[in-house]
Design a protein around this motif. Structure first.
Motif, PDB file in Angstrom:
ATOM      1  N   SER A 151       0.734  -1.033   0.097  1.00  0.00           N
ATOM      2  CA  SER A 151      -0.247  -0.042   0.312  1.00  0.00           C
ATOM      3  C   SER A 151       1.282   1.097  -0.027  1.00  0.00           C
ATOM      4  N   ARG A 152       2.211   1.486   0.575  1.00  0.00           N
ATOM      5  CA  ARG A 152       3.254   2.439   0.543  1.00  0.00           C
ATOM      6  C   ARG A 152       3.193   2.882  -1.286  1.00  0.00           C
ATOM      7  N   PHE A 153       2.747   2.287  -2.133  1.00  0.00           N
ATOM      8  CA  PHE A 153       3.323   2.297  -3.821  1.00  0.00           C
ATOM      9  C   PHE A 153       2.027   3.313  -4.061  1.00  0.00           C
ATOM     10  N   PRO A 154       2.159   4.203  -5.031  1.00  0.00           N
ATOM     11  CA  PRO A 154       1.450   5.340  -5.724  1.00  0.00           C
ATOM     12  C   PRO A 154       0.470   4.386  -6.556  1.00  0.00           C
ATOM     13  N   LYS A 155      -1.048   5.302  -6.230  1.00  0.00           N
ATOM     14  CA  LYS A 155      -2.186   5.400  -6.821  1.00  0.00           C
ATOM     15  C   LYS A 155      -1.182   5.172  -8.417  1.00  0.00           C
ATOM     16  N   GLY A 156      -2.378   3.985  -9.059  1.00  0.00           N
ATOM     17  CA  GLY A 156      -1.573   3.377 -10.353  1.00  0.00           C
ATOM     18  C   GLY A 156      -1.200   1.804 -10.038  1.00  0.00           C
ATOM     19  N   SER A 157      -0.605   1.789  -8.566  1.00  0.00           N
ATOM     20  CA  SER A 157       0.160   0.196  -8.747  1.00  0.00           C
ATOM     21  C   SER A 157      -0.656  -0.898  -8.674  1.00  0.00           C
ATOM     22  N   TYR A 158      -0.491  -1.932  -9.153  1.00  0.00           N
ATOM     23  CA  TYR A 158      -0.993  -3.116  -8.787  1.00  0.00           C
ATOM     24  C   TYR A 158      -0.184  -4.196  -7.907  1.00  0.00           C
ATOM     25  N   VAL A 159      -1.201  -5.415  -7.255  1.00  0.00           N
ATOM     26  CA  VAL A 159      -1.624  -6.392  -7.130  1.00  0.00           C
ATOM     27  C   VAL A 159      -0.972  -7.666  -8.366  1.00  0.00           C
ATOM     28  N   ALA A 180      -5.843 -12.883  -7.703  1.00  0.00           N
ATOM     29  CA  ALA A 180      -6.564 -11.850  -7.933  1.00  0.00           C
ATOM     30  C   ALA A 180      -4.925 -10.835  -8.311  1.00  0.00           C
ATOM     31  N   ILE A 181      -5.990  -9.450  -8.593  1.00  0.00           N
ATOM     32  CA  ILE A 181      -5.180  -8.491  -9.265  1.00  0.00           C
ATOM     33  C   ILE A 181      -6.119  -7.667  -8.691  1.00  0.00           C
ATOM     34  N   ALA A 182      -5.534  -6.629  -7.715  1.00  0.00           N
ATOM     35  CA  ALA A 182      -6.221  -5.405  -7.454  1.00  0.00           C
ATOM     36  C   ALA A 182      -5.498  -4.336  -8.027  1.00  0.00           C
ATOM     37  N   LYS A 183      -5.689  -3.105  -7.440  1.00  0.00           N
ATOM     38  CA  LYS A 183      -4.913  -1.866  -8.086  1.00  0.00           C
ATOM     39  C   LYS A 183      -5.280  -0.620  -7.182  1.00  0.00           C
ATOM     40  N   TYR A 236     -11.384  -7.337   2.630  1.00  0.00           N
ATOM     41  CA  TYR A 236      -9.575  -7.469   3.149  1.00  0.00           C
ATOM     42  C   TYR A 236      -8.706  -6.168   2.208  1.00  0.00           C
ATOM     43  N   LEU A 237      -8.774  -6.440   0.891  1.00  0.00           N
ATOM     44  CA  LEU A 237      -7.648  -5.364  -0.102  1.00  0.00           C
ATOM     45  C   LEU A 237      -8.705  -4.446   0.133  1.00  0.00           C
ATOM     46  N   ASN A 238      -9.654  -3.695   0.428  1.00  0.00           N
ATOM     47  CA  ASN A 238     -10.142  -2.483   0.990  1.00  0.00           C
ATOM     48  C   ASN A 238      -9.348  -1.821   2.393  1.00  0.00           C
ATOM     49  N   ARG A 239      -9.121  -2.457   2.763  1.00  0.00           N
ATOM     50  CA  ARG A 239      -8.408  -2.107   4.231  1.00  0.00           C
ATOM     51  C   ARG A 239      -7.065  -1.451   3.911  1.00  0.00           C
ATOM     52  N   PHE A 240      -6.083  -1.695   2.605  1.00  0.00           N
ATOM     53  CA  PHE A 240      -4.853  -1.263   2.850  1.00  0.00           C
ATOM     54  C   PHE A 240      -5.304  -0.605   0.873  1.00  0.00           C
ATOM     55  N   ASP A 241      -6.378  -0.290   1.250  1.00  0.00           N
ATOM     56  CA  ASP A 241      -6.604   0.868   0.114  1.00  0.00           C
ATOM     57  C   ASP A 241      -6.405   0.375  -1.557  1.00  0.00           C
ATOM     58  N   LEU A 242      -6.679  -1.187  -2.062  1.00  0.00           N
ATOM     59  CA  LEU A 242      -6.769  -2.099  -3.320  1.00  0.00           C
ATOM     60  C   LEU A 242      -7.766  -1.650  -3.499  1.00  0.00           C
ATOM     61  N   THR A 243      -8.703  -1.895  -4.322  1.00  0.00           N
ATOM     62  CA  THR A 243      -9.780  -2.656  -5.582  1.00  0.00           C
ATOM     63  C   THR A 243      -9.369  -3.594  -5.486  1.00  0.00           C
ATOM     64  N   LEU A 244      -9.676  -5.316  -5.371  1.00  0.00           N
ATOM     65  CA  LEU A 244     -10.098  -5.935  -6.476  1.00  0.00           C
ATOM     66  C   LEU A 244     -10.467  -5.914  -7.674  1.00  0.00           C
ATOM     67  N   ILE A 245     -10.306  -6.040  -8.740  1.00  0.00           N
ATOM     68  CA  ILE A 245     -10.982  -5.980 -10.533  1.00  0.00           C
ATOM     69  C   ILE A 245     -10.912  -7.974 -10.556  1.00  0.00           C
ATOM     70  N   ASP A 246     -10.251  -8.630 -10.693  1.00  0.00           N
ATOM     71  CA  ASP A 246     -10.906 -10.118 -10.888  1.00  0.00           C
ATOM     72  C   ASP A 246     -10.279 -10.960  -9.426  1.00  0.00           C
ATOM     73  N   ASP A 247     -10.727 -11.997 -10.030  1.00  0.00           N
ATOM     74  CA  ASP A 247      -9.965 -13.019  -8.488  1.00  0.00           C
ATOM     75  C   ASP A 247     -11.181 -14.526  -9.505  1.00  0.00           C
TER      76      ASP A 247
END
Length: 289
Positions: free
Chosen positions: A196-204, A285-288, A249-260
């Motif tokens: 979550s430390r990486f900037p907006k537009g990052s993916y996991v 899974a991929i989140a942004k 769970y991902l929302n807690r880290f400012d991440l939005t699930l795109i697909d799973d």
């Protein structure tokens, strides 16, 4: 993982990729010419024999009997993650971090990544073996890749980032394949906090197992035997998610699930004609941010 050895499961994935590379160009999902170099001599020999269709089918059947669904699932998963990764690069990501890199060779084999700075992070046993193998069997290391070493259960990614001056200003894709199921909940939380430390537009992009495999392995084809075998290898699975709870769970880290997707989904997408069952508990899974 045994303290003095590389990950056995990393070897299995390299074996699967090496066998796929032997297929005819028109029939293969991907090509990984580096994977064979990470294998033991007897496995390298088997890979070379697998160019023969009959022998390849025999090897595939043996793997299916031992680990139902793992082979086709692993191949489809590799291709799916390749495609996801390249999509994130086209979306503006200009840095790749691979957590628990194992014998991943994407930064060398995918053309789009060759100009992308890549940081590979893994346990010292596997990382050192990989580096030495590349030097001995392929040549000089790729200049776009930096290798860092860590034990995810005992060391801090934040400390590692400070030590190596990670750049948290670049839109970054973090690839975390084949790792979460070996960790504990605290390590998972800390890793997502790091991401979550990486900037907006990052993916996991990450893999995980359905948590039911840990509590009710008999509900899945080959599940109980797989967990028993992993216990013998000292590579026991310890963590899973419920898919229904992942987005919150991902929302807690400012991440939005795109697909799973489950193994069923990405097998249908990439290998619909390779009829295997099993490994349905494995997911990508991929989140942004």
């Amino acid at each position: 993982m045994k303290t003095n050895k590389t990950s056995r499961t990393a070897q299995f994935m390299a074996l699967f990729r090496a066998i796929e590379t032997q297929r005819n160009q028109s029939d293969k999902l991907f090509s990984d010419p580096f994977a064979i170099h990470f294998l033991e001599p007897k496995l390298r020999f088997a890979v070379r024999l697998s160019k023969n269709t009959v022998i390849r089918k025999y090897i595939s059947n043996v793997i299916q009997q031992k680990i139902p669904g793992a082979f086709s699932s692993g191949l489809a998963r590799t291709k799916y993650i390749d495609d996801l990764l390249q999509t994130t690069i086209k979306d503006g990501v200009n840095q790749l971090i691979i957590l628990g890199a194992g014998f991943d060779t994407r930064a060398m084999r995918l053309e789009l990544l060759k100009a992308i700075p890549t940081i590979e992070i893994d346990h010292p046993n596997t990382s050192n073996f990989k580096i030495q193998t590349l030097k001995n069997r392929i040549g000089p290391l790729s200049k776009n890749i930096t290798y860092c070493q860590i034990d995810f259960n005992t060391q801090s990614l934040d400390q590692l980032a400070e030590q190596h001056n990670f750049d948290f200003t670049k839109p970054t894709t973090i690839l975390w394949e084949g790792v979460t199921n070996y960790l504990n909940a605290d390590a998972i939380d800390k890793t997502f906090a790091f991401i979550s430390r990486f900037p907006k537009g990052s993916y996991v992009i990450f893999t995980y197992v359905h948590s039911d495999i840990l509590t009710n392995p008999d509900a899945f084809l080959g599940g109980k035997k797989l967990l028993d075998d992993l216990e013998k290898l000292e590579e026991r699975w310890t963590f899973g998610f419920l898919p229904s709870e992942l987005n919150d769970y991902l929302n807690r880290f400012d991440l939005t699930l795109i697909d799973d997707l489950s193994a069923v989904n990405y097998r249908e997408k990439y290998v619909p004609n390779r009829n295997e069952s099993g490994y349905e508990f494995y997911r990508v899974a991929i989140a942004k941010k």
